[in-house]
Scaffold this motif. Structure first.
Motif, PDB file in Angstrom:
ATOM      1  N   GLY A 139       0.810  -1.206   0.000  1.00  0.00           N
ATOM      2  CA  GLY A 139       0.000   0.000   0.000  1.00  0.00           C
ATOM      3  C   GLY A 139       0.847   1.262   0.000  1.00  0.00           C
ATOM      4  O   GLY A 139       0.495   2.258  -0.655  1.00  0.00           O
ATOM      5  N   ILE A 140       1.959   1.238   0.720  1.00  0.00           N
ATOM      6  CA  ILE A 140       2.871   2.378   0.727  1.00  0.00           C
ATOM      7  C   ILE A 140       3.390   2.632  -0.685  1.00  0.00           C
ATOM      8  O   ILE A 140       3.452   3.779  -1.153  1.00  0.00           O
ATOM      9  CB  ILE A 140       4.033   2.148   1.716  1.00  0.00           C
ATOM     10  N   GLY A 141       3.745   1.573  -1.385  1.00  0.00           N
ATOM     11  CA  GLY A 141       4.179   1.722  -2.773  1.00  0.00           C
ATOM     12  C   GLY A 141       3.085   2.304  -3.650  1.00  0.00           C
ATOM     13  O   GLY A 141       3.323   3.225  -4.445  1.00  0.00           O
ATOM     14  N   GLN A 142       1.876   1.783  -3.513  1.00  0.00           N
ATOM     15  CA  GLN A 142       0.748   2.242  -4.325  1.00  0.00           C
ATOM     16  C   GLN A 142       0.429   3.711  -4.044  1.00  0.00           C
ATOM     17  O   GLN A 142       0.202   4.508  -4.972  1.00  0.00           O
ATOM     18  CB  GLN A 142      -0.471   1.376  -4.028  1.00  0.00           C
ATOM     19  N   LEU A 143       0.409   4.092  -2.762  1.00  0.00           N
ATOM     20  CA  LEU A 143       0.085   5.470  -2.400  1.00  0.00           C
ATOM     21  C   LEU A 143       1.212   6.430  -2.773  1.00  0.00           C
ATOM     22  O   LEU A 143       0.965   7.582  -3.135  1.00  0.00           O
ATOM     23  CB  LEU A 143      -0.226   5.555  -0.908  1.00  0.00           C
ATOM     24  N   THR A 144       2.450   5.950  -2.706  1.00  0.00           N
ATOM     25  CA  THR A 144       3.569   6.771  -3.156  1.00  0.00           C
ATOM     26  C   THR A 144       3.429   7.093  -4.637  1.00  0.00           C
ATOM     27  O   THR A 144       3.630   8.229  -5.069  1.00  0.00           O
ATOM     28  CB  THR A 144       4.907   6.058  -2.903  1.00  0.00           C
ATOM     29  N   LYS A 145       3.072   6.088  -5.407  1.00  0.00           N
ATOM     30  CA  LYS A 145       2.885   6.293  -6.854  1.00  0.00           C
ATOM     31  C   LYS A 145       1.810   7.340  -7.127  1.00  0.00           C
ATOM     32  O   LYS A 145       1.930   8.158  -8.045  1.00  0.00           O
ATOM     33  CB  LYS A 145       2.516   4.963  -7.511  1.00  0.00           C
ATOM     34  N   ARG A 146       0.765   7.351  -6.309  1.00  0.00           N
ATOM     35  CA  ARG A 146      -0.338   8.288  -6.508  1.00  0.00           C
ATOM     36  C   ARG A 146       0.033   9.712  -6.096  1.00  0.00           C
ATOM     37  O   ARG A 146      -0.345  10.686  -6.765  1.00  0.00           O
ATOM     38  CB  ARG A 146      -1.570   7.836  -5.714  1.00  0.00           C
ATOM     39  N   PHE A 147       0.789   9.864  -5.000  1.00  0.00           N
ATOM     40  CA  PHE A 147       0.994  11.201  -4.428  1.00  0.00           C
ATOM     41  C   PHE A 147       2.362  11.817  -4.715  1.00  0.00           C
ATOM     42  O   PHE A 147       2.537  13.028  -4.524  1.00  0.00           O
ATOM     43  CB  PHE A 147       0.775  11.158  -2.909  1.00  0.00           C
ATOM     44  N   ALA A 148       3.335  11.028  -5.138  1.00  0.00           N
ATOM     45  CA  ALA A 148       4.666  11.585  -5.390  1.00  0.00           C
ATOM     46  C   ALA A 148       4.602  12.609  -6.517  1.00  0.00           C
ATOM     47  O   ALA A 148       3.944  12.401  -7.532  1.00  0.00           O
ATOM     48  CB  ALA A 148       5.643  10.473  -5.742  1.00  0.00           C
ATOM     49  N   GLN A 149       5.300  13.709  -6.322  1.00  0.00           N
ATOM     50  CA  GLN A 149       5.320  14.793  -7.300  1.00  0.00           C
ATOM     51  C   GLN A 149       6.712  14.939  -7.902  1.00  0.00           C
ATOM     52  O   GLN A 149       7.719  14.699  -7.225  1.00  0.00           O
ATOM     53  CB  GLN A 149       4.919  16.112  -6.636  1.00  0.00           C
ATOM     54  N   ALA A 150       6.763  15.330  -9.145  1.00  0.00           N
ATOM     55  CA  ALA A 150       8.055  15.630  -9.767  1.00  0.00           C
ATOM     56  C   ALA A 150       8.725  16.774  -9.016  1.00  0.00           C
ATOM     57  O   ALA A 150       8.058  17.598  -8.381  1.00  0.00           O
ATOM     58  CB  ALA A 150       7.847  16.009 -11.232  1.00  0.00           C
ATOM     59  N   ASN A 151      10.047  16.796  -9.067  1.00  0.00           N
ATOM     60  CA  ASN A 151      10.833  17.860  -8.419  1.00  0.00           C
ATOM     61  C   ASN A 151      10.535  17.942  -6.924  1.00  0.00           C
ATOM     62  O   ASN A 151      10.271  19.017  -6.371  1.00  0.00           O
ATOM     63  CB  ASN A 151      10.554  19.220  -9.073  1.00  0.00           C
ATOM     64  N   SER A 152      10.571  16.777  -6.259  1.00  0.00           N
ATOM     65  CA  SER A 152      10.284  16.763  -4.822  1.00  0.00           C
ATOM     66  C   SER A 152      11.118  15.690  -4.128  1.00  0.00           C
ATOM     67  O   SER A 152      11.771  14.858  -4.774  1.00  0.00           O
ATOM     68  CB  SER A 152       8.797  16.506  -4.562  1.00  0.00           C
ATOM     69  N   ASN A 153      11.067  15.719  -2.806  1.00  0.00           N
ATOM     70  CA  ASN A 153      11.761  14.737  -1.985  1.00  0.00           C
ATOM     71  C   ASN A 153      10.755  13.792  -1.337  1.00  0.00           C
ATOM     72  O   ASN A 153       9.638  14.197  -0.968  1.00  0.00           O
ATOM     73  CB  ASN A 153      12.567  15.436  -0.882  1.00  0.00           C
ATOM     74  N   LEU A 154      11.161  12.532  -1.183  1.00  0.00           N
ATOM     75  CA  LEU A 154      10.381  11.527  -0.481  1.00  0.00           C
ATOM     76  C   LEU A 154      11.183  11.067   0.727  1.00  0.00           C
ATOM     77  O   LEU A 154      12.387  10.809   0.609  1.00  0.00           O
ATOM     78  CB  LEU A 154      10.068  10.332  -1.385  1.00  0.00           C
ATOM     79  N   TYR A 155      10.534  10.938   1.863  1.00  0.00           N
ATOM     80  CA  TYR A 155      11.239  10.582   3.088  1.00  0.00           C
ATOM     81  C   TYR A 155      10.626   9.338   3.726  1.00  0.00           C
ATOM     82  O   TYR A 155       9.404   9.214   3.839  1.00  0.00           O
ATOM     83  CB  TYR A 155      11.162  11.720   4.110  1.00  0.00           C
ATOM     84  N   ASP A 156      11.503   8.433   4.169  1.00  0.00           N
ATOM     85  CA  ASP A 156      11.111   7.292   4.993  1.00  0.00           C
ATOM     86  C   ASP A 156      11.775   7.505   6.352  1.00  0.00           C
ATOM     87  O   ASP A 156      12.979   7.288   6.515  1.00  0.00           O
ATOM     88  CB  ASP A 156      11.578   5.981   4.346  1.00  0.00           C
ATOM     89  N   LEU A 157      10.999   7.960   7.323  1.00  0.00           N
ATOM     90  CA  LEU A 157      11.534   8.321   8.638  1.00  0.00           C
ATOM     91  C   LEU A 157      11.455   7.122   9.577  1.00  0.00           C
ATOM     92  O   LEU A 157      10.369   6.624   9.872  1.00  0.00           O
ATOM     93  CB  LEU A 157      10.755   9.510   9.210  1.00  0.00           C
ATOM     94  N   GLY A 158      12.631   6.680  10.044  1.00  0.00           N
ATOM     95  CA  GLY A 158      12.706   5.436  10.794  1.00  0.00           C
ATOM     96  C   GLY A 158      12.706   4.275   9.817  1.00  0.00           C
ATOM     97  O   GLY A 158      11.903   3.348   9.909  1.00  0.00           O
TER      98      GLY A 158
END
Length: 246
Positions: free
Chosen positions: A45-64
Motif C-alpha cells: 500500500g505504501i508503494g501504491q500510495l507513493t505512486k499516486r501522491f509523489a510529485q516531480a521535483n520533490s523529496n520523499l522521506y522514509d523516517l525510521g
C-alpha cells in the motif's frame, strides 16, 4: 537468508529495554513479519500510495527506515518521475548500514540517500511523500506533535503523510480483545508464551501507543484536513493524511 528471531526464546535474568541493535538487525525481517499482522500488505500500500501522491521535483522521506523495506517500496513506484529523490533516515547505525547494503542490491535510476540521524533533528524540505512506518510510536508522546508539525510544514501542497502504528482502543474490553487476538497471531507464527511475555516487557517502556482518535485529532490540529485509515488488522493500522492543495 533471513535468520529466525529467537532473541527472547530463553529465560532472561533481566529483561532490558528493547533497542534496535545488531542482534535485532540480524533477525528483523523475520521478527516484523511474524509480529505485525498485514505488514506485507502495508508495504504494498505504501508503494501504491507513493505512486499516486509523489510529485516531480520533490523529496520523499522514509523516517525510521530500519532495513529499508518501505524506502524500497517508495523508490520502485516513482521510476520515470522527474527529479525525485528518496531519503531513508534512521538513528540506528546497525540498521542504516544494513539498509544501505539492502538497497544497493536493487538497480534503479531514482537516487536514494540513507542517513543515520535522529528524525527529530533531520532537515525535511520540499516533500511530497513522508512515510513513518511504525516509527512514531517510539517517539516520546510529548514530542510527537512537534515532529508531525515539522513534517506537515515540509510537505508541498497535495503532499501526503503515510503513518503506520500499533494502537490501543479507547474501549478497554475491545483493547483487551485486540491484544489477545494479536498474541494468538504471534503464537500461530511460532512464538512461545515466554517470547511473547519477554518481548512485551522489553518494549513497554520504549513504545507507547495512542488511540486512533488521538492520531486523527493530532493530525487535524497541525493542519491536515483529510485523514483516513486505509488498512487495519487487529490493533495495527495504517493512516494517510493529505495536505490541501491551497
Amino acid at each position: 537468508m533471513t535468520k529466525k528471531d529467537s532473541i527472547f526464546a530463553e529465560p532472561l535474568p533481566q529483561v532490558s529495554d528493547f533497542v534496535f541493535d545488531q542482534t535485532v538487525v540480524e533477525v528483523f525481517p523475520d521478527m516484523i513479519n511474524r509480529s505485525v499482522p498485514g505488514y506485507q500488505s502495508i508495504l504494498q500500500g505504501i508503494g501504491q500510495l507513493t505512486k499516486r501522491f509523489a510529485q516531480a521535483n520533490s523529496n520523499l522521506y522514509d523516517l525510521g527506515c530500519s532495513l529499508g523495506a518501505a524506502t524500497l517500496a517508495m523508490r520502485q513506484n516513482v521510476a520515470g518521475l522527474n527529479d525525485v529523490q528518496v531519503f531513508g533516515i534512521d538513528n540506528s547505525p546497525a540498521m542504516v548500514e544494513r539498509c544501505q547494503l539492502h538497497l544497493s542490491g536493487y538497480r534503479s535510476d531514482v537516487p536514494v540517500t540513507v542517513r543515520c540521524e535522529d528524525i527529530q533533528q533531520s532537515e525535511l524540505a520540499n516533500a511530497s511523500v513522508v512515510v513513518m512506518n511504525f516509527t512514531l510510536q517510539f517517539v516520546p508522546p510529548e514530542q510527537r506533535q512537534a515532529l508531525l508539525q515539522k513534517i506537515y510544514d515540509s510537505l508541498k501542497p497535495g503532499g501526503v503523510l503515510l503513518l503506520s502504528e500499533k494502537f490501543r482502543s479507547a474501549d478497554d474490553a475491545m483493547n483487551d480483545l485486540l491484544v489477545d487476538i494479536h498474541h494468538e497471531f504471534k503464537r500461530a507464527n511460532g512464538y512461545s508464551e515466554l517470547e511473547i511475555a519477554q518481548k512485551r516487557a522489553a518494549i513497554e517502556n520504549v513504545m507507547r501507543i495512542d488511540t486512533l482518535d488521538t492520531h486523527h485529532q493530532r493530525l487535524r490540529d497541525i493542519g491536515f484536513s483529510h485523514t483516513q485509515v486505509w488498512f487495519q488488522c487487529y490493533n495495527f493500522a495504517a493512516m494517510l493524511a493529505v495536505k490541501d492543495n491551497s
